[in-house]
Each structure stands twice: as structure tokens, then as C-alpha cells.
Write an enzyme that holds these catalytic residues in place. Structure first.
Site, mmCIF file in Angstrom:
data_model
loop_
_atom_site.group_PDB
_atom_site.id
_atom_site.type_symbol
_atom_site.label_atom_id
_atom_site.label_comp_id
_atom_site.label_asym_id
_atom_site.label_seq_id
_atom_site.Cartn_x
_atom_site.Cartn_y
_atom_site.Cartn_z
ATOM 1 N N GLU A 17 0.917 -1.292 -0.056
ATOM 2 C CA GLU A 17 -0.034 0.025 -0.034
ATOM 3 C C GLU A 17 1.107 0.941 -0.053
ATOM 4 O O GLU A 17 2.018 1.194 -0.120
ATOM 5 C CB GLU A 17 -0.869 0.104 1.308
ATOM 6 C CG GLU A 17 -2.336 -0.442 1.026
ATOM 7 C CD GLU A 17 -3.073 0.588 0.182
ATOM 8 O OE1 GLU A 17 -2.468 1.477 -0.104
ATOM 9 O OE2 GLU A 17 -4.438 0.167 0.076
ATOM 10 N N ASN A 151 -10.127 4.411 1.758
ATOM 11 C CA ASN A 151 -9.230 4.114 1.066
ATOM 12 C C ASN A 151 -8.838 5.091 0.005
ATOM 13 O O ASN A 151 -9.803 6.224 -0.446
ATOM 14 C CB ASN A 151 -9.456 2.780 0.343
ATOM 15 C CG ASN A 151 -8.225 1.955 0.490
ATOM 16 O OD1 ASN A 151 -7.234 2.162 0.429
ATOM 17 N ND2 ASN A 151 -8.799 0.582 0.532
ATOM 18 N N ASP A 199 -9.948 0.568 -4.543
ATOM 19 C CA ASP A 199 -8.933 0.656 -3.309
ATOM 20 C C ASP A 199 -8.176 1.841 -3.808
ATOM 21 O O ASP A 199 -8.714 3.145 -3.794
ATOM 22 C CB ASP A 199 -8.186 -0.616 -3.588
ATOM 23 C CG ASP A 199 -7.539 -1.040 -2.100
ATOM 24 O OD1 ASP A 199 -6.820 -0.199 -1.672
ATOM 25 O OD2 ASP A 199 -7.502 -2.015 -1.669
#
Length: 286
Positions: A17, A151, A199
């Protein structure tokens, strides 16, 4: 478009991430949240450095004065990273110290130098997350609450996008000249199960929104009016984040997650040259 390439020397990540292209260093940074790690791939595309932190690290953002700010556990922290793999951190703000079971997930800075960051339940089940703004003076404002998996803030000069992945919806805020945001408007709903769920996100220089699609095995680009423009299929399925980088900001980097997946490619770092160029990442001004 240049084809998709897996950057194999960085290995697989439990939950990749927090992608950041540092124009200052000409290097790529990202996090592995579940492994408590920060990664850097040098300008040569080969030098790979890893810092092992002592808590979840959701994101890393450059600081204008040097160094970084990171979401470590439930806190905003300054973060100093040394080339030998050592690190140090100091708490800037702790808006979630009473929220046991939460952690920070993803964040971006805007042109005013403020950071927008989401928190979430570590187990991804409770709607205990919030969306925050950390201003350059160190003041934290809770913008909204009730998120399960907040997100992908993607921030342009006058617009901010973010999503609650669990609600399959991307929201849009218009940004005012003072850096504060207008009300949230539903922008794109992932109604088609084949798309997966939204996402991490980023914007290109043309205003296109690039969205990493968890359980969708792809990155999708949407035009400024919300129309699906392109789908880039990937060998992984759990796609988590996306950003532009490289000297010309013309290369797309994509993270994924191995956690809970039987796909041997999930957890890899991918790259390709899609055509459009990206925007340089904003820095925290505090």
C-alpha cells in the site's frame, strides 16, 4: 502502452500500500501494512531498501522541510529513514488513541500542504473508521466517520476523491482555495461485481482517475465525468494501490496483497507505461 512488468527483486507483500514517488529523491516508496515495513526502490530501479517498523504503517508522505510523515498504528508521526535501514519516529497527533482495534490505512497531501487520511478497523469488519485532515499547523479535524475500509485519497488542484471500499463507492469533494473540502458527493459506484471494489487511487495530468480494483484484477481509469475509459488487466487479483512515477512521471506503479490469496502473483509490485503522465505528489507543509 508498455506492457506490464513485475518488479521481482522487491518480493511479495502481505498488504502492499501507500505508494509514493519522491521527485526529490527520484525514488519509489511504499508500505507493507501487515508486515510493518516501509520499502524504497532507488532511482536505478535496482537498489531496494527495507525499514522494519514496530507497528502497522499505512502510508508515507514527504515533508516539505525534509523527512516524512507516516500513519503508524493510530497516529500521525514524523518519520526519519536512514540508508542503513534504521529509523526514528515522533508523534505529531494521536486522534485515535482511544480507538482500540483501529489503524491508519491510506493518505495523501493536498496543494495547501495538509494531509487527508482514513482510519479503519484492523479486522475490516466494524464501521469504526474516520476520515481526517491534518493541517500544516498540526491541528487534526475529523471530516467524517462510520467507514469500514476508507481508501485511496486522490487529490488534484481543486478536487479530492476517496472511497469506502466496503460500500463500493468513490466519493468526490471539491476543494476550496483555503484547502478545506466541500460536502461528499457519490461519484462512481462499482455496481458490476466483475470490477471488484475500489481501493487506492491517483490522478493523471489530464484529470483521469486511476483506481486499483481489489478482487478485480485490474486498474481502471475514469474520465473527469466518471465514465470508464480504460481497464488494464493484471496477473494479480488483490490490487491495492497505484501511483505515477519515474523521471517523467509517465510510469505507473501498482501494489498488491498476498494476504488471504492463493494466487502466487498477489503481493507483487507491478509497473507499466500507460500513456498519460501523472502529477507530482504534494508534501506536508508542517
Amino acid at each position: 502502452m508498455e506492457g506490464i512488468r513485475t518488479i521481482s527483486q522487491t518480493g511479495r507483500h502481505a498488504l502492499g500500500e501507500g505508494l509514493l514517488w519522491s521527485v526529490r529523491e527520484q525514488a519509489l516508496y511504499w508500505t507493507d501494512i501487515l508486515s510493518h515495513r516501509v520499502h524504497r526502490l532507488g532511482a536505478d530501479g535496482r537498489t531496494h531498501t527495507v525499514w522494519q517498523l514496530d507497528d502497522h504503517v499505512g502510508w508515507i508522505i514527504e515533508r516539505e522541510r525534509g523527512g516524512f510523515v507516516a500513519g503508524i498504528g493510530r497516529r500521525f508521526c514524523t518519520l526519519t529513514l536512514a540508508d542503513d535501514g534504521t529509523w526514528s519516529a515522533e508523534v505529531l497527533a494521536a486522534p485515535e488513541d482511544g480507538a482500540e482495534g483501529n489503524r491508519f490505512n491510506d493518505a495523501k497531501a493536498d496543494r495547501s500542504g495538509a494531509i487527508w487520511a482514513g482510519s479503519m478497523d484492523i479486522g475490516c469488519t466494524r464501521s469504526s473508521g474516520s476520515f481526517y485532515r491534518l493541517d500544516p499547523q498540526g491541528t487534526v479535524q475529523r471530516i467524517a466517520s462510520g467507514f469500514t475500509i476508507p481508501n485511496g485519497p486522490a487529490i488534484g488542484p481543486d478536487v479530492l476523491f476517496h472511497t469506502d471500499t466496503a460500500r463500493r463507492t468513490i466519493f468526490r469533494h471539491m476543494l476550496h482555495d483555503d484547502g478545506h473540502a466541500g460536502p461528499a458527493e457519490p461519484y462512481i459506484v462499482f455496481a458490476d461485481p466483475a470490477w471488484g471494489v475500489p481501493d487506492g487511487m491517483c490522478l493523471d495530468a489530464e484529470g483521469g482517475l486511476w483506481v486499483a480494483c481489489w478482487d478485480g484484477g485490474a486498474v481502471r481509469r475514469f474520465t473527469p465525468d466518471g465514465t470508464l475509459d480504460r481497464t488494464i488487466a493484471l496477473p494479480g487479483t488483490q490490487i491495492t494501490n497505484v501511483c505515477f512515477g519515474g523521471p517523467g512521471l509517465d510510469r505507473l506503479f501498482i501494489t498488491s496483497a498476498a494476504d488471504g490469496s492463493t494466487n502466487p502473483v498477489d503481493g507483487a509490485l507491478f509497473t507499466l507505461v500507460p500513456g498519460p503522465r501523472g502529477l507530482p505528489a504534494n508534501r506536508y507543509a508542517g
